[in-house]
Design an enzyme around this catalytic site. Structure first.
Site, mmCIF file in Angstrom:
data_model
loop_
_atom_site.group_PDB
_atom_site.id
_atom_site.type_symbol
_atom_site.label_atom_id
_atom_site.label_comp_id
_atom_site.label_asym_id
_atom_site.label_seq_id
_atom_site.Cartn_x
_atom_site.Cartn_y
_atom_site.Cartn_z
ATOM 1 N N ASN A 807 -61.439 81.228 68.112
ATOM 2 C CA ASN A 807 -60.628 82.428 67.955
ATOM 3 C C ASN A 807 -60.536 83.039 66.562
ATOM 4 O O ASN A 807 -60.134 84.189 66.436
ATOM 5 C CB ASN A 807 -59.200 82.143 68.421
ATOM 6 C CG ASN A 807 -59.146 81.778 69.879
ATOM 7 O OD1 ASN A 807 -59.590 82.545 70.721
ATOM 8 N ND2 ASN A 807 -58.624 80.603 70.186
ATOM 9 N N TYR A 808 -60.829 82.292 65.539
ATOM 10 C CA TYR A 808 -60.534 82.809 64.198
ATOM 11 C C TYR A 808 -61.718 82.921 63.255
ATOM 12 O O TYR A 808 -61.630 83.603 62.243
ATOM 13 C CB TYR A 808 -59.466 81.940 63.539
ATOM 14 C CG TYR A 808 -58.104 82.123 64.134
ATOM 15 C CD1 TYR A 808 -57.386 83.292 63.909
ATOM 16 C CD2 TYR A 808 -57.528 81.148 64.933
ATOM 17 C CE1 TYR A 808 -56.136 83.485 64.457
ATOM 18 C CE2 TYR A 808 -56.280 81.322 65.499
ATOM 19 C CZ TYR A 808 -55.588 82.492 65.256
ATOM 20 O OH TYR A 808 -54.347 82.683 65.810
ATOM 21 N N LEU A 809 -62.757 82.193 63.526
ATOM 22 C CA LEU A 809 -63.865 82.196 62.586
ATOM 23 C C LEU A 809 -64.926 83.196 63.019
ATOM 24 O O LEU A 809 -65.508 83.066 64.108
ATOM 25 C CB LEU A 809 -64.470 80.793 62.490
ATOM 26 C CG LEU A 809 -63.470 79.727 62.033
ATOM 27 C CD1 LEU A 809 -64.120 78.353 62.051
ATOM 28 C CD2 LEU A 809 -62.950 80.044 60.646
#
Length: 849
Positions: A807-809
Site C-alpha cells: 500500500n505505501y511503497l
DNA sequence: GAGTCGACTTGCGGCTAAGAAC
DNA sequence: GTTCTTAGCCGCAAGTCGACTC
C-alpha cells in the site's frame, strides 16, 4: 463465460512477445510515457544527484523517532509484542529559522545535534543505527534540494511550484470518449464485446527467469497526456540521459519498443500450444489497453466516468446451511434446535478456542441475537448453562476429515469449486477482461470486531439476492440471480463508480460491503499510480508546508496552531488523520482524535505517545520535538481531563481543507505514502553497495522494515516463534560441537594421530587435513547462516513488511532498483504484486521517487 | 459548518499450499 | 514420505475522504 474462447484470438496476437524473454524496457514508448507521467515535470536541475541525501524519514527511524509501538496493550486484546520504546530523538530545539544552509540537512541530523539517540527495539542488526546517522555521513546534493529528505526542506524552491503545476493530478481535459459501438445491447452485442476482450496481466506474471512483466501501458488518460505535454522538455532530457546509462541497461533496450499507434492491438499470440497456454494465467500479458483511453477522467480520481461498458455475472452466494444434528447441552442435557438456531449455535461453537468467547461483550451480543432466534419460551434461558462442546468436537472432526483427504480429492474439490466460480471471477470493463476482487458474498457468522469492539459477537445474518444492488453497463445483460425464486434488490447503471455490487453491512446498516475489481485491474492500477504521483508531488511542496507549520506553531489563532502541530505530527510520525468515530465502534484514535491522556509531555521536550490506532494496534512512542511543539502540546492539554480531545479546535475536514490550500489534492494520508516511499528510495540507494542478489535483497528487507516501523505495521508474534528460536539455538549449538570435534581432529591429523572416537564411542572415519578444513569451512558457513536467520527472525517477529509493500511503497522505486542492481523483480514481488504493479514495470532504471 | 452518506483504501489474521527440513 | 515452516491468498474489518444535505 464465452470469454475464454474469445481470448484465443487475443492471445494469438500476443504470441511473439509472450515467447520472447522479457527484458527491461527502459526506453520503450510506454516506459517513456510512464516516466513522463510521473517524473519529468521536474525542473531539469532537480533531476540530478537525487541519491545523495538521506530523507529524514529514513534518517529519523522514522523521522528520527523510535516506533516501538506495541500491540495489545491498553484495551487491545493482542499480546504486547514490543516492550517499552526507548528511542528518543534528540533535538537541538527549534531549528534556526529555516536558514538555507540548514535546509539542506536532514531533520534528524539537525535534531540530533549533540545528543545521542537511543534505538528502538526494531533496530537490531544495526538497522536503525543507519537511519539515525548524522548528516555528516551523508553526501549532500549541491544543486538541488528536491532530493532532500523529508525534514531537511522547509521551503519550496521558487521553481517547484512551476514544475509541479504541470503534474496536474486531475484532468481538465475532457476529450470525447473513444467511439464505442453499442456493445451490450443484446446477446449478440455481448458476444461482440467478448470478441474484443483482452485478457489483462491481472492474473499473469512473467515466467520464471524473466525479470519483468510486460504489461498494460496505462493509457493516455487526459491527465497523463497533460503531464506529458507539460514535460516534453523532460522527455528530451530523459532520452539524452540514456547515454549515461550503463551498457547493461542500454543493451536491454528493446528494438521492438518503438512507439506504437494508439490503435495497436493487444499482442498476445499463442504458440501452437496456445490453447493450453491460455489457461496458464501466469503468462497473460497485455501490451496495451485501449479501454482506458475511453475514460473521460482518470479512474479512481473520484470524479466523472470510470467506465463505458461493464459486464459481469454478479456474485457467488455461500451454500445454504446444512444441519448436522449434533446437539448442544443445556444444563447437561441435549437440546433440540431448529436448523436456524443450530446454525447460529454452530457459529459460536466453532469459536470456542478463540479469545472472543472469553469476552463478556462478545457473549452478551451473541446471546442477545441468539435468544431472539430461540424465542421466549425456549428451554435455553441463559448462555452460561450451554455447553457447545459436542458441536465444537463435531466441527474439529469435520476439519480433520477434510485435512486427511488425499491430494487428488483435494485437487478435485478445488477444481470443482473453480469451475463453479469461474464465471463470477471476471468482469469485462470496456472490452477488457478484468479480475473481480471479492465476488463471494460474505457468509453468515458472528461479527469479529478488532480490539474492544462494542458489536463483537453480533449475528451477521445471511445475505440474500434481495439485499444486493448490482451495478452493470446499461446495455449489458443483467446477471442471472443464482438463487431460484429470488431477485436482486436493485440494478444500477452508474458508470461514475467502480463497484460491481454492494449490500448493506448487516452489522451496521449504515455501511456497505462492496464488490470491486481486483487489485490487478487497470482501474485499480490507475488509481494506485495516481496515489503515488500525488505523494511524489508532495516532495515539491513539503518544504513550504514545513515552513508554514513551523511558523504556525506559535500562532495566536488556536485553530491555526492546532492544525500546525497536527500536521507536524502527521508528517513527522506518519500518524493517520483520525476521523471522528461513533460510539458503536472500537475506541481507537488517530492524530485529530488524540486524547489528552494519549500524549504525555516530558520536559524539556519529549512527547510520549500511547494510544490504540487503527485495528486497535497500540502505538507507543516517545520522541523529542521542537520546543514550540512541546509548549503547544502542553497548552492544548491544560485545563482538560484525560479523556478530552487534545485537538479540540480541529477535525480531519478542517485539517485536510488546510492541506489542500498548501497543495492541490493534499490530504493527511498522502504524508504516509510520501514518507514511506521516500524512505525506501533513499535507503535503497544509499545502502546498496554491491554483493550478490541475496545481499541486495537483505538491503531491500532492511529498507522495507524501516518503512514498516515508520507506519507502525505490526504483526502478532507467531505462536511457534519461541519454539523455532529454541530449535535454531539447539542446531547452532550442535554445529558448534561438530566444529570443535573437526578442529580437534584436524590438529590430531596434522600431528599424524587418528581422530578421536565419536561421542557414542564408535570409531570415526579418518579424513585428510584438506577434507577436515573444507568441512570446517562448510560448518562455519552453516553456523553463520543460522545466526543470520535467527537474527532476522527475531528482528522481524513483530514487524509486518507486507502492508507497506502493498500500500505505501511506490513500486517504481522497487522496479527501478531491481533493474539498476540486476535483482530479479520476482525476488521482491510475488505473483500478486507483480500483477498489481504491472503498470510500474516499464519504469526507467533511473527512476527516483 | 456539522452531520451523514457513499466509495474507496488500508490492514491484520486465518487458512492453506508450497517448500524446506528431516 | 512426513513434518514443520513460510509465504501468499483471501476475508473482512476499519480506516480515509469527498460529496451531499440541512
Amino acid at each position: 463465460m464465452s470469454v475464454e474462447a474469445c481470448d484465443k484470438q487475443t492471445q494469438m496476437d500476443d504470441m511473439d512477445e509472450d515467447e520472447a524473454p522479457l527484458v527491461f524496457k527502459r526506453s520503450s514508448s510506454s516506459a517513456r510515457q510512464s516516466q513522463l507521467g510521473s517524473e519529468t515535470n521536474k525542473p531539469a536541475p532537480q533531476q540530478h544527484g537525487r541519491q545523495l541525501v538521506r530523507p529524514a524519514s529514513a534518517a529519523r527511524a522514522p523521522n528520527g523517532l523510535s516506533t516501538n509501538a506495541e500491540k495489545g496493550g491498553l484495551k487491545s486484546v493482542k499480546e504486547p509484542i514490543r516492550k517499552e520504546k526507548t528511542l528518543v530523538e534528540r533535538t537541538s530545539g527549534l531549528r534556526k529559522e529555516l536558514d538555507d544552509s540548514d535546509d539542506d540537512r536532514p531533520l534528524s541530523a539537525r535534531l540530533s545535534a549533540g545528543a545521542p539517540k537511543v534505538n528502538s527495539n526494531h533496530g537490531t542488526n544495526g538497522l536503525n543505527a543507519s537511519p539515525l546517522k548524522q548528516e555528516s555521513d551523508v553526501p549532500k546534493s549541491e544543486d538541488s534540494d528536491d532530493e532532500l529528505p523529508l525534514s531537511s526542506k522547509f521551503q519550496v524552491k521558487s521553481n517547484s511550484g512551476v514544475s509541479t503545476s504541470g503534474r496536474a493530478l486531475k484532468s481538465e481535459d475532457k476529450k470525447p470518449l473513444l467511439t464505442k459501438s453499442d456493445q451490450n445491447g443484446s446477446v449478440l452485442a455481448e458476444k461482440k464485446v467478448l470478441s474484443n476482450v483482452k485478457k489483462r496481466l491481472s492474473d499473469g506474471v512473467a515466467p520464471a527467469g524473466h525479470s519483468f512483466v510486460k504489461k498494460v501501458k496505462l493509457a493516455d488518460t487526459p491527465s497523463s497526456t497533460k503531464i506529458k505535454e507539460a514535460s516534453a522538455k523532460a522527455e528530451v532530457k530523459a532520452e539524452d540521459e540514456d547515454d549515461d546509462l550503463p551498457i547493461s541497461h542500454r543493451v536491454k533496450k528493446p528494438v521492438t519498443s518503438e512507439k506504437k499507434p494508439s490503435s495497436s492491438k493487444i499482442v498476445s499470440k499463442p504458440s501452437s500450444s496456445s490453447v493450453k497456454k491460455s489457461n496458464q494465467v501466469t503468462k497473460k500479458i497485455v501490451k496495451d489497453n485501449n479501454y482506458s483511453k475511453s475514460l473521460k477522467v482518470p479512474p479512481g480520481s473520484g470524479e466523472g466516468q470510470k467506465w463505458t461498458t461493464l459486464t459481469h455475472n454478479g456474485v457467488v452466494f455461500p451454500p445454504p446451511y446444512k444441519p448436522h444434528g449434533v446437539k448442544l447441552l443445556y444444563k447437561g442435557k441435549p437440546v433440540d434446535l431448529t436448523p436456524n438456531q443450530e446454525e447460529v449455535a454452530t457459529m459460536y461453537a466453532v469459536m470456542l478456542d478463540t479469545d472472543y468467547v472469553k469476552k463478556p461483550q462478545f457473549n452478551e451480543n451473541f446471546w442477545t441475537d441468539w435468544k431472539n432466534l430461540l424465542g421466549k419460551n425456549h428451554t435455553i434461558q441463559s448462555l452460561e448453562h450451554c455447553d457447545f462442546t459436542p458441536i465444537y468436537e463435531w466441527h474439529q472432526r469435520e476439519k480433520e476429515k477434510k485435512k486427511s483427504m488425499s491430494t487428488e480429492e483435494k485437487k478435485a474439490l478445488k477444481e470443482d469449486k473453480l469451475k463453479q466460480e469461474e464465471k463470477y471471477m471476471w468482469a469485462i470493463v470496456d472490452g477488457v477482461k478484468e479480475k473481480v476482487g471479492n465476488f463471494r458474498v460474505e457468509p453468515p457468522g458472528l461479527f469479529r470486531g478488532r480490539g474492544e469492539h462494542p458489536k463483537m459477537g453480533k449475528l451477521k445474518r445471511r445475505i440474500h439476492p434481495s439485499d444486493i444492488v448490482i451495478n452493470i453497463g446499461k446495455d449489458a445483460p443483467v446477471p442471472e440471480c443464482p438463487i431460484a425464486g429470488e431477485r436482486w434488490k436493485d440494478i444500477r447503471h452508474d458508470n461514475t463508480v467502480t463497484w460491481l455490487a454492494y449490500w448493506n453491512d448487516p452489522i451496521n446498516q449504515k455501511e456497505f460491503k462492496y464488490v470491486f475489481l481486483a487489485a490487478s485491474s487497470t482501474l485499480k492500477g490507475q488509481s494506485d499510480k495516481e496515489k503515488y504521483e500525488k505523494a511524489r508531488l508532495l516532495k515539491d511542496y513539503i518544504h513550504g508546508i514545513r515552513t508554514t507549520y513551523t511558523k504556525n506553531f506559535v500562532s495566536k489563532d488556536p485553530t491555526k496552531k492546532q492544525i500546525a502541530v497536527a500536521t507536524y505530527l502527521i508528517d513527522k510520525l506518519a500518524l493517520r488523520a483520525g476521523n471522528e468515530k461513533d460510539d458503536d465502534e472500537a475506541d481507537t484514535v488517530g492524530c485529530c482524535t488524540l486524547k489528552v491522556e494519549n500524549v504525555e509531555p516530558v520536559p524539556p521536550n519529549i512527547l510520549k505517545f500511547d494510544f490504540l490506532g487503527k485495528d486497535s494496534i497500540r502505538y507507543q512512542n516517545q520522541v523529542e520535538v521542537e520546543i514550540p511543539v512541546f509548549k503547544a502540546i502542553q497548552q492544548f492539554r491544560s485545563g482538560k481531563k484525560g479523556g478530552d480531545d487534545l485537538f479540540d479546535e480541529i477535525d480531519t475536514s478542517k485539517l485536510n481543507a488546510h492541506l489542500k490550500e498548501l497543495m492541490p489534492g493534499l490530504t493527511a494520508k498522502v504524508f504516509r505514502t510520501y514518507n514511506a516511499s521516500i524512505t525506501l528510495d533513499d535507503m535503497l540507494n544509499k545502502e546498496t553497495k554491491g554483493g550478490d542478489v541475496a545481499e541486495k535483497i537483505v538491503v531491500y528487507q532492511h529498507a522495507n522494515k524501516q518503512v514498516a516501523i515508520i507506519c507502525n505495521h505490526q504483526r502478532t508474534v507467531s505462536k511457534s516463534h519461541d519454539a523455532q528460536m529454541s530449535r535454531l539455538n539447539e542446531k547452532i549449538e550442535e554445529l558448534k560441537g561438530v566444529m570443535e570435534e573437526l578442529k580437534t581432529d584436524l590438529t590430531r591429523v596434522k600431528k599424524g594421530k587418528p581422530p578421536l572416537k565419536s561421542s557414542d564411542g564408535s570409531r570415526k572415519r579418518s579424513m585428510s587435513a584438506e577434507t577436515l578444513e573444507r568441512k570446517i569451512a562448510q560448518t562455519t558457513a552453516k553456523i553463520e547462516k543460522m545466526e543470520r536467520d535467527k537474527e532476522t527472525k527475531e528482528d522481524l517477529k513483530t514487524v509486518a513488511l507486507g502492508t507497506s509493500r502493498i500500500n505505501y511503497l511506490d513500486p517504481r522505486i522497487t522496479v527501478a532498483w531491481c533493474k539498476r542492481h540486476e535483482v530479479p523483480i520476482e525476488k521482491i514481488f510475488n505473483k500478486s504484486l507483480l500483477a498489481k504493479f504491472s503498470w510500474a514495470m516499464d519504469v526507467d532504471p533511473s527512476f527516483r521517487f
